[in-house]
Design a protein around this motif. Structure first.
Motif, PDB file in Angstrom:
ATOM      1  N   THR A 335       0.824  -1.208   0.000  1.00  0.00           N
ATOM      2  CA  THR A 335       0.000   0.000   0.000  1.00  0.00           C
ATOM      3  C   THR A 335       0.857   1.256   0.000  1.00  0.00           C
ATOM      4  O   THR A 335       0.582   2.221  -0.730  1.00  0.00           O
ATOM      5  N   ASP A 336       1.910   1.269   0.816  1.00  0.00           N
ATOM      6  CA  ASP A 336       2.796   2.440   0.850  1.00  0.00           C
ATOM      7  C   ASP A 336       3.459   2.658  -0.505  1.00  0.00           C
ATOM      8  O   ASP A 336       3.633   3.803  -0.957  1.00  0.00           O
ATOM      9  N   ARG A 339       0.883   4.087  -2.949  1.00  0.00           N
ATOM     10  CA  ARG A 339       0.617   5.501  -2.667  1.00  0.00           C
ATOM     11  C   ARG A 339       1.725   6.387  -3.224  1.00  0.00           C
ATOM     12  O   ARG A 339       1.459   7.416  -3.851  1.00  0.00           O
ATOM     13  N   CYS A 343       0.059   6.725  -6.976  1.00  0.00           N
ATOM     14  CA  CYS A 343      -0.963   7.704  -6.566  1.00  0.00           C
ATOM     15  C   CYS A 343      -0.372   9.072  -6.266  1.00  0.00           C
ATOM     16  O   CYS A 343      -1.102   9.959  -5.799  1.00  0.00           O
ATOM     17  N   ASP A 347      -4.156  10.027  -1.070  1.00  0.00           N
ATOM     18  CA  ASP A 347      -4.962   8.952  -0.521  1.00  0.00           C
ATOM     19  C   ASP A 347      -6.291   8.796  -1.247  1.00  0.00           C
ATOM     20  O   ASP A 347      -7.045   7.850  -0.966  1.00  0.00           O
ATOM     21  N   LEU A 350      -6.000   5.967  -3.626  1.00  0.00           N
ATOM     22  CA  LEU A 350      -5.691   4.821  -2.779  1.00  0.00           C
ATOM     23  C   LEU A 350      -6.962   4.266  -2.129  1.00  0.00           C
ATOM     24  O   LEU A 350      -7.084   3.056  -1.910  1.00  0.00           O
TER      25      LEU A 350
END
Length: 771
Positions: A335-336, A339, A343, A347, A350
């Motif tokens: 996820t990090d 992001r 992205c 967020d 995300l």
């Protein structure tokens, strides 16, 4: 022999206890490896024993997880419980493995007949509890603040990294940890577990008599120490003696990933079912495959994500895992990386990744041969016929009721809503607002299967059940408005069989109810219902007679009911005036009642001219008359002048303004285009004494805050400039011309240049304007 938890796979040492975490892909892979190594003669899985007859369906080609066992009480279908299973659930893997190898498989747990009877004694269903979280305690002991992260590190990723020499070794280690926890915490705040585990031990003994010790048991790791414990048959039976019991029925139903992610209700409390499903299904390179999925999702939302982004995200995720000392890339690292790389640190995209991929909207599938109540069977048949299949994702549906299929879809959705099965919710449509169009928002939730089971008491088909429910509701309705709303539902749902009963109840209640407020609340539903006669081919003649009678009674009783009201009651009276005004407008078209519009206009004139009527109602009545062309602009200005005269109380005057120009009914535009009315309001506002201005300010702010920002800016500019003496007219006084009494040709000619630009020099509109 004593059951064994893990250890070697050699036979003759007692049943093999495989303690798992429900819905864990690592546990699922470990269970599969242990079963392949041990090759037991039978498999026992945690679950209600009444579900044994349904286990063969797990091998059906149309069975597609996530699914759940649904148990409900026969006499009270609303009392229900679910046992959800996903592709990555260890129990599901064990069931499918046994089916593939022709090995007997059975459920072992407290029967659903007892679980449902006990459900009323606690807050949640059979799977819920408020005790300790064993995984959380083990994670905290290991120095983790996140149980999910600890489980990934010690189980999911370890299992993914290759099979250990002894496939049963992880289960032995986990059983040892759970034994220590149970020694320290006892039942862990789960008092019902003692009963469940006694039942499990009795069923395990019965299986050992039938199959010997070569048995594998797949259950929650918390229960393993209890199954290893030495107890007597008499002691276990004593725990079960006197247990409450109900008659229960079970079936398979589709489930969703989103429901697995919920901690409350019937959810499983899995934070990331979509991620777990990916880990379980990915044959190799799970991180690379995950990043590719994320990139595809973001591209579908018109974000620029290239192959280079995918490569960089994979590298960053691996680097983060190494820096954090993790054995493999987990969801946090993935996820990090997403992001930061895909992205751009935001967020917002995300959140879409989490919703669509980390959680997911997968809806399972169950074969048609699964048991179901007759009402569910009829609904399934109609869903197939109308090509309206349930979906886990929210779906907007536009219907044209002139088409047979769309009309049938509308009828089905309205009938289900009447039965309490809220699969679809009517919403404001993007297209036409006429009666031939409807807009729905559909979303299928697993709990709707329970609602269908409950509705089965009304009939075996959707039409029959909805008709019976409508008739019953009509006879038991406690208010006139309730019966009129039901009549509207019957017309929308096409329940012609229920209309006679509903109409009799409506006529009886209308005749006996003398409260004008009740009559006014009931009228709008009846007026709306009359619109559906043509499009739905429904006879609404009887409904029209009742509606006209109600309207006439409202016209007589409403003026006295609007006098002597406090602020709250006055606001309610204004709402009723608006609703009745719209309703009579519909009635005048639908039933062509002679003189009804004129009688209502007379009521509005009475309301606008009586000082005893609440200010907000007087102002609203004046505005409705002006909008309908039944009041001249000069007369409206006169009434406003009286309401805002120096002798009027500021609070009452502010209420009049709210009724006249408040809300979202175009009051701001009226002030923008009528300088006379704006001038009156401005003069009154600037003349309010300082000691009373603070008292009326909240009401004024509420009135003007509903205007669009552009309207508020225009009004502010007009007030700043002040009146224009050059536009004054005699009828409006100096500087406040208002609307002219006739057609102003000079101002109309000013539109011609704009039309020339828009339509071209040869446009018919220009020639018409010029000639």
């Amino acid at each position: 022999m004593t059951p064994r938890a893990g250890g070697t796979a050699a036979a003759g040492r007692g049943p093999l206890l495989l303690g798992v975490r429900h819905h864990g892909p690592g546990s699922a892979r470990a269970v599969l490896a242990a079963l392949e190594a041990a090759r037991p003669r039978a498999v026992l899985v945690e679950g209600p024993p009444e579900g044994d007859a349904l286990l063969p369906l797990a091998a059906h080609r149309r069975m597609r997880p996530p699914v759940a066992l649904l148990a409900h009480a026969v006499d009270d279908p609303g009392r229900a419980a679910f046992w959800p299973l996903a592709d990555f659930s260890p129990e599901w893997v064990a069931i499918r493995w046994a089916a593939a190898h022709g090995i007997p498989v059975r459920f072992v747990d407290l029967p659903a007949a007892h679980s449902l009877a006990l459900a009323e004694q606690r807050d949640g269903g059979p799977e819920e509890g408020r005790g300790i979280d064993p995984i959380g305690i083990l994670a905290g002991t290991a120095g983790y603040d996140d149980p999910e992260r600890w489980w990934e590190d010690v189980v999911e990723h370890r299992a993914a990294g290759g099979r250990p020499a002894d496939p049963c070794a992880p289960f032995a280690a986990l059983a040892e940890a759970m034994t220590a926890l149970r020694e320290a915490h006892g039942d862990g705040g789960h008092p019902q577990d003692a009963v469940r585990e006694a039942c499990m031990r009795l069923q395990l003994r019965a299986a050992r008599k039938e199959f010997g010790d070569d048995i594998a048991v797949v259950c929650g790791a918390w229960h393993v120490p209890a199954l290893e414990a030495r107890t007597t048959v008499a002691a276990d039976r004593a725990l079960l003696r006197g247990m409450p019991k109900v008659k229960a029925e079970l079936t398979w139903v589709p489930w969703t990933h989103r429901r697995l992610a919920r901690h409350s209700g019937y959810g499983a409390g899995i934070e990331s079912p979509g991620w777990y499903g990916h880990l379980f299904a990915a044959p190799d390179r799970p991180v690379e495959r995950w990043m590719t999925k994320v990139a595809g999702l973001l591209r579908d939302t018109d974000r620029t994500v290239s192959s280079a982004h995918v490569i960089e995200a994979v590298r960053l995720a691996g680097t983060l895992a190494a820096l954090r000392g993790r054995p493999a890339v987990g969801l946090a690292e993935a996820t990090d990386a997403v992001r930061a790389v895909m992205c751009e640190g935001s967020d917002v995209p995300l959140a879409l990744v989490r919703d669509r991929l980390v959680v997911g909207e997968i809806l399972g599938e169950v074969p048609e041969t699964a048991p179901a109540v007759p009402l569910q069977r009829d609904l399934d048949r109609q869903q197939r016929t109308l090509r309206l299949r349930p979906e886990a994702e929210t779906r907007d549906l536009e219907l044209d009721l002139r088409k047979d299929t769309d009309a049938a879809r509308s009828g089905l959705l309205h009938r289900l809503r009447l039965l309490g099965v809220d699969w679809g919710e009517p919403v404001a449509g993007r297209g036409s607002t006429g009666t031939f169009r409807e807009s729905w928002r559909l979303r299928w939730e697993p709990e709707l299967f329970v609602r269908i089971a409950e509705a089965g008491v009304w009939g075996t088909t959707v039409l029959g059940a909805a008709t019976a429910r409508a008739e019953s509701d009509a006879l038991s309705a406690s208010s006139l408005a309730g019966v009129t709303a039901l009549a509207e539902q019957c017309l929308l749902a096409g329940l012609s069989g229920a209309l006679p009963v509903v109409m009799r109840a409506l006529a009886d209640r209308a005749a006996l109810d003398a409260d004008v407020g009740h009559l006014a609340d009931a009228l709008p539903s009846l007026a709306r219902s009359l619109r559906y006669g043509d499009v739905r081919s429904t006879d609404t003649a009887a409904l029209g007679e009742v509606a006209v009678g109600l309207a006439e009674r409202v016209c007589v009783g409403l003026p006295p009911a609007c006098t002597g009201l406090d602020a709250e009651a006055a606001a309610e009276a204004r709402r009723r005036v608006d609703a009745v005004h719209r309703a009579i407008g519909l009635l005048a078209v639908a039933v062509r009642a002679d003189g009804l519009s004129e009688r209502w206009a007379g009521v509005l004139h009475k309301l606008s001219g009586r000082d005893a009527v609440a200010g907000v109602v007087r102002g609203r009545a004046t505005r409705l008359l002006l909008d309908d062309g039944r009041l001249a602009g000069s007369e409206a200005a006169r009434l406003m002048g009286l309401a805002l005269s120096p002798g009027a109380a500021p609070a009452g005057a502010a209420a009049w303004i709210e009724g006249f120009v408040g809300g979202a009914a175009g009051g701001g535009l009226l002030l923008v285009h009528d300088d006379r009315l704006l001038g009156i309001v401005d003069t009154w506002l600037t003349g309010i004494p300082a000691d009373t201005f603070a008292a009326v300010l909240p009401l004024l702010r509420r009135t003007f805050s509903t205007y669009d920002p552009g309207v508020r800016r225009t009004l502010g500019e007009l007030v700043r400039r002040g009146p224009d003496p050059g536009r004054a007219r005699d009828e409006g006084g100096p500087g406040t011309p208002g609307f002219g009494e006739g057609f102003d040709e000079e101002r109309a000619d000013a539109v011609v240049p704009v039309l020339r630009l828009l339509l071209g020099p040869e446009a018919p509109a220009e020639r018409a304007a010029a000639g």
